[in-house]
Design a protein around this motif. Structure first.
Motif, PDB file in Angstrom:
ATOM      1  N   THR A   1      90.251  53.605 115.006  1.00 47.78           N
ATOM      2  CA  THR A   1      91.141  53.824 113.873  1.00 47.78           C
ATOM      3  C   THR A   1      90.345  54.004 112.590  1.00 47.78           C
ATOM      4  O   THR A   1      89.374  53.295 112.353  1.00 47.78           O
ATOM      5  N   VAL A   2      90.777  54.956 111.775  1.00 42.65           N
ATOM      6  CA  VAL A   2      90.277  55.093 110.416  1.00 42.65           C
ATOM      7  C   VAL A   2      91.488  54.890 109.514  1.00 42.65           C
ATOM      8  O   VAL A   2      92.500  55.587 109.646  1.00 42.65           O
ATOM      9  N   ALA A   3      91.413  53.910 108.624  1.00 41.88           N
ATOM     10  CA  ALA A   3      92.521  53.598 107.727  1.00 41.88           C
ATOM     11  C   ALA A   3      92.170  54.056 106.317  1.00 41.88           C
ATOM     12  O   ALA A   3      91.035  53.915 105.871  1.00 41.88           O
ATOM     13  N   VAL A   4      93.172  54.620 105.620  1.00 39.32           N
ATOM     14  CA  VAL A   4      92.966  55.160 104.282  1.00 39.32           C
ATOM     15  C   VAL A   4      94.067  54.606 103.375  1.00 39.32           C
ATOM     16  O   VAL A   4      95.233  54.551 103.781  1.00 39.32           O
ATOM     17  N   ARG A   5      93.678  54.204 102.150  1.00 41.25           N
ATOM     18  CA  ARG A   5      94.682  53.747 101.192  1.00 41.25           C
ATOM     19  C   ARG A   5      94.278  54.168  99.782  1.00 41.25           C
ATOM     20  O   ARG A   5      93.128  54.511  99.512  1.00 41.25           O
ATOM     21  N   ASP A   6      95.223  54.104  98.873  1.00 40.88           N
ATOM     22  CA  ASP A   6      95.007  54.392  97.457  1.00 40.88           C
ATOM     23  C   ASP A   6      94.346  53.173  96.822  1.00 40.88           C
ATOM     24  O   ASP A   6      94.873  52.061  96.910  1.00 40.88           O
ATOM     25  N   SER A   7      93.224  53.360  96.173  1.00 43.89           N
ATOM     26  CA  SER A   7      92.495  52.233  95.600  1.00 43.89           C
ATOM     27  C   SER A   7      93.267  51.533  94.481  1.00 43.89           C
ATOM     28  O   SER A   7      93.024  50.367  94.197  1.00 43.89           O
ATOM     29  N   LYS A   8      94.201  52.245  93.849  1.00 44.59           N
ATOM     30  CA  LYS A   8      94.976  51.642  92.762  1.00 44.59           C
ATOM     31  C   LYS A   8      96.120  50.773  93.259  1.00 44.59           C
ATOM     32  O   LYS A   8      96.746  50.062  92.486  1.00 44.59           O
ATOM     33  N   ASP A   9      96.432  50.854  94.563  1.00 52.61           N
ATOM     34  CA  ASP A   9      97.570  50.122  95.117  1.00 52.61           C
ATOM     35  C   ASP A   9      97.153  49.461  96.431  1.00 52.61           C
ATOM     36  O   ASP A   9      97.536  49.901  97.517  1.00 52.61           O
ATOM     37  N   ALA A  10      96.360  48.405  96.315  1.00 47.18           N
ATOM     38  CA  ALA A  10      95.831  47.729  97.505  1.00 47.18           C
ATOM     39  C   ALA A  10      96.925  47.175  98.412  1.00 47.18           C
ATOM     40  O   ALA A  10      96.699  46.977  99.605  1.00 47.18           O
ATOM     41  N   ASP A  11      98.112  46.935  97.883  1.00 45.38           N
ATOM     42  CA  ASP A  11      99.220  46.427  98.690  1.00 45.38           C
ATOM     43  C   ASP A  11     100.151  47.547  99.155  1.00 45.38           C
ATOM     44  O   ASP A  11     101.164  47.284  99.783  1.00 45.38           O
ATOM     45  N   GLY A  12      99.794  48.779  98.840  1.00 45.49           N
ATOM     46  CA  GLY A  12     100.627  49.921  99.188  1.00 45.49           C
ATOM     47  C   GLY A  12     100.437  50.352 100.626  1.00 45.49           C
ATOM     48  O   GLY A  12      99.795  49.669 101.435  1.00 45.49           O
ATOM     49  N   PRO A  13     100.973  51.521 100.950  1.00 48.16           N
ATOM     50  CA  PRO A  13     100.909  52.007 102.325  1.00 48.16           C
ATOM     51  C   PRO A  13      99.484  52.326 102.766  1.00 48.16           C
ATOM     52  O   PRO A  13      98.616  52.642 101.948  1.00 48.16           O
ATOM     53  N   ILE A  14      99.265  52.230 104.054  1.00 49.96           N
ATOM     54  CA  ILE A  14      97.974  52.538 104.671  1.00 49.96           C
ATOM     55  C   ILE A  14      98.202  53.637 105.698  1.00 49.96           C
ATOM     56  O   ILE A  14      99.072  53.524 106.561  1.00 49.96           O
ATOM     57  N   LEU A  15      97.431  54.693 105.572  1.00 54.08           N
ATOM     58  CA  LEU A  15      97.465  55.784 106.530  1.00 54.08           C
ATOM     59  C   LEU A  15      96.470  55.452 107.635  1.00 54.08           C
ATOM     60  O   LEU A  15      95.288  55.214 107.358  1.00 54.08           O
ATOM     61  N   GLN A  16      96.954  55.394 108.870  1.00 57.84           N
ATOM     62  CA  GLN A  16      96.104  55.058 110.007  1.00 57.84           C
ATOM     63  C   GLN A  16      95.914  56.312 110.860  1.00 57.84           C
ATOM     64  O   GLN A  16      96.878  56.894 111.332  1.00 57.84           O
ATOM     65  N   LEU A  17      94.645  56.715 111.030  1.00 52.98           N
ATOM     66  CA  LEU A  17      94.315  57.926 111.753  1.00 52.98           C
ATOM     67  C   LEU A  17      93.417  57.622 112.943  1.00 52.98           C
ATOM     68  O   LEU A  17      92.678  56.636 112.925  1.00 52.98           O
ATOM     69  N   THR A  18      93.457  58.492 113.940  1.00 54.08           N
ATOM     70  CA  THR A  18      92.467  58.398 115.010  1.00 54.08           C
ATOM     71  C   THR A  18      91.158  58.949 114.461  1.00 54.08           C
ATOM     72  O   THR A  18      91.145  59.695 113.467  1.00 54.08           O
TER      73      THR A  18
END
Length: 62
Positions: free
Chosen positions: A30-47
């Motif tokens: 898994t590679v997870a990506v998130r917006d650095s300004k919103d650490a509690d926001g959504p996380i995009l999880q990719l293969t």
């Protein structure tokens, strides 16, 4: 949800309010990506394959 360890790109400036993303690669498969300004926001999880395809795509358009 896995305990992702996010890292900010070295291309990102250290100034508050700058737009950038953080990426976590510590969970196998898994590679997870998130917006650095919103650490509690959504996380995009990719293969890993999807992440590699995305990187190839953006590097050809830069």
């Amino acid at each position: 949800m896995p305990a992702y360890e996010f890292v900010r790109s070295t291309y990102s400036g250290g100034n508050a309010g700058q737009e950038c993303v953080e990426v976590a690669r510590n969970v196998p498969g898994t590679v997870a990506v998130r917006d650095s300004k919103d650490a509690d926001g959504p996380i995009l999880q990719l293969t890993q394959g999807s992440w590699t395809a995305f990187l190839r795509s953006v590097s050809h358009h830069g």
